[in-house]
Scaffold this motif. Structure first.
Motif, mmCIF file in Angstrom:
data_model
loop_
_atom_site.group_PDB
_atom_site.id
_atom_site.type_symbol
_atom_site.label_atom_id
_atom_site.label_comp_id
_atom_site.label_asym_id
_atom_site.label_seq_id
_atom_site.Cartn_x
_atom_site.Cartn_y
_atom_site.Cartn_z
ATOM 1 N N VAL A 158 84.598 -29.983 6.265
ATOM 2 C CA VAL A 158 84.029 -28.904 5.171
ATOM 3 C C VAL A 158 85.504 -28.571 5.551
ATOM 4 C CG1 VAL A 158 82.133 -28.821 6.511
ATOM 5 C CG2 VAL A 158 83.425 -27.652 7.473
ATOM 6 N N CYS A 159 85.143 -27.308 4.230
ATOM 7 C CA CYS A 159 86.993 -27.057 3.593
ATOM 8 C C CYS A 159 87.003 -25.392 3.975
ATOM 9 C CB CYS A 159 86.622 -26.593 2.442
ATOM 10 S SG CYS A 159 87.677 -25.010 1.256
ATOM 11 N N ARG A 160 87.952 -25.469 4.805
ATOM 12 C CA ARG A 160 88.220 -24.710 5.827
ATOM 13 C C ARG A 160 88.088 -22.977 5.074
ATOM 14 N NH1 ARG A 160 94.921 -24.908 7.483
ATOM 15 N NH2 ARG A 160 94.043 -26.612 8.524
ATOM 16 N N ARG A 161 88.355 -22.927 3.536
ATOM 17 C CA ARG A 161 88.570 -21.894 2.662
ATOM 18 C C ARG A 161 87.235 -21.362 2.572
ATOM 19 N NH1 ARG A 161 90.111 -20.679 -2.747
ATOM 20 N NH2 ARG A 161 90.955 -18.411 -3.004
ATOM 21 N N CYS A 162 86.067 -22.304 2.633
ATOM 22 C CA CYS A 162 84.975 -21.882 1.721
ATOM 23 C C CYS A 162 83.547 -22.375 2.836
ATOM 24 C CB CYS A 162 84.697 -21.867 -0.222
ATOM 25 S SG CYS A 162 84.410 -24.168 0.255
ATOM 26 N N GLY A 163 84.128 -23.716 3.538
ATOM 27 C CA GLY A 163 82.623 -24.867 4.183
ATOM 28 C C GLY A 163 81.849 -25.099 3.448
ATOM 29 N N SER A 164 81.858 -25.495 2.070
ATOM 30 C CA SER A 164 82.025 -26.459 1.327
ATOM 31 C C SER A 164 81.769 -27.759 1.952
ATOM 32 C CB SER A 164 82.729 -26.802 -0.275
ATOM 33 O OG SER A 164 81.978 -27.232 -1.172
ATOM 34 N N LEU A 165 81.313 -28.639 1.934
ATOM 35 C CA LEU A 165 81.196 -30.263 2.456
ATOM 36 C C LEU A 165 81.696 -31.440 1.471
ATOM 37 C CD1 LEU A 165 79.607 -31.527 4.927
ATOM 38 C CD2 LEU A 165 77.950 -31.971 2.919
ATOM 39 N N MET A 177 91.122 -32.029 -4.398
ATOM 40 C CA MET A 177 91.277 -30.270 -4.500
ATOM 41 C C MET A 177 89.855 -30.456 -3.373
ATOM 42 S SD MET A 177 93.773 -29.530 -5.201
ATOM 43 C CE MET A 177 94.198 -28.028 -5.180
ATOM 44 N N CYS A 178 89.776 -28.909 -2.963
ATOM 45 C CA CYS A 178 88.334 -28.210 -2.584
ATOM 46 C C CYS A 178 87.350 -28.764 -3.691
ATOM 47 C CB CYS A 178 88.482 -27.070 -1.753
ATOM 48 S SG CYS A 178 86.378 -26.038 -1.323
ATOM 49 N N GLY A 179 86.216 -29.574 -4.538
ATOM 50 C CA GLY A 179 85.271 -28.931 -5.461
ATOM 51 C C GLY A 179 84.688 -27.768 -5.844
ATOM 52 N N ASP A 180 84.648 -26.463 -4.878
ATOM 53 C CA ASP A 180 84.255 -25.940 -4.663
ATOM 54 C C ASP A 180 85.389 -24.425 -5.128
ATOM 55 O OD1 ASP A 180 81.564 -26.335 -5.162
ATOM 56 O OD2 ASP A 180 81.480 -26.217 -2.615
ATOM 57 N N CYS A 181 86.234 -24.128 -4.415
ATOM 58 C CA CYS A 181 87.108 -22.943 -4.042
ATOM 59 C C CYS A 181 88.405 -23.599 -4.694
ATOM 60 C CB CYS A 181 87.194 -22.482 -2.926
ATOM 61 S SG CYS A 181 88.159 -23.323 -1.181
ATOM 62 N N GLU A 182 89.070 -25.129 -5.177
ATOM 63 C CA GLU A 182 89.899 -25.439 -5.676
ATOM 64 C C GLU A 182 91.619 -25.048 -5.146
ATOM 65 O OE1 GLU A 182 89.347 -23.415 -9.341
ATOM 66 O OE2 GLU A 182 89.726 -25.711 -10.114
HETATM 67 ZN ZN LIG Z 1 86.724 -24.501 -0.417
#
Ligand SMILES: [Zn+2]
Length: 135
Positions: free
Chosen positions: A39-46, A106-111
């Motif tokens: 997961v993204c360490r910044r927003c937790g997105s999978l 990139m993270c697809g949620d928080c970029e």
């Molecule tokens: Zn993220």
């Protein structure tokens, strides 16, 4: 850590490191695939569900330090330990972007990113093991 905002799906965004950090605990299952969700360490997105990708070592690349949208003048670091797949359908959520002329992930949620690279005309995907969180 205190949330510093929210992303588009209202998941808290954390203040986090922008470079590789040591990962503790077991990462691989018995078949050398990812034991946990990645997961993204910044927003937790999978990024990847458990058992989706293999780990590869000794693939030496340089990757820009992570920022929102890959913006800004920041340094790079050498990375050699990656999650690898050649199938973009293995991703749960991911963003594609070109940062400083390099095709990155990139993270697809928080970029936040780059978390990894695309190579071989976008058919090979490398995600830095130590730029992700696990649960
Ligand atoms: Zn993220």
């Amino acid at each position: 850590m205190q949330p510093i905002g929210f992303n588009i799906i209202s998941r808290p965004i954390k203040n986090c490191s922008n470079k590789c950090e040591k990962v503790s605990g077991d990462l691989l299952n018995g078949e050398d695939r990812n034991l946990k969700n990645i997961v993204c360490r910044r927003c937790g997105s999978l990024f990847f569900a458990a058992d989706a990708v293999i780990a590869v070592e000794d693939v030496q690349r340089e990757l820009k330090l992570m920022t929102h949208q890959g913006a800004g003048q920041v340094g790079k670091e050498k990375i050699s330990w990656w999650w690898f797949t050649d199938d973009d359908l293995d991703f749960d959520t991911i963003g594609f972007q070109t940062v400083d002329g390099v095709k990155v992930l990139m993270c697809g949620d928080c970029e936040f990113g780059p978390i990894g690279l695309r190579e071989a005309n976008g058919k090979f995907f490398f995600v830095a093991v130590e730029r992700c969180a696990y649960n």
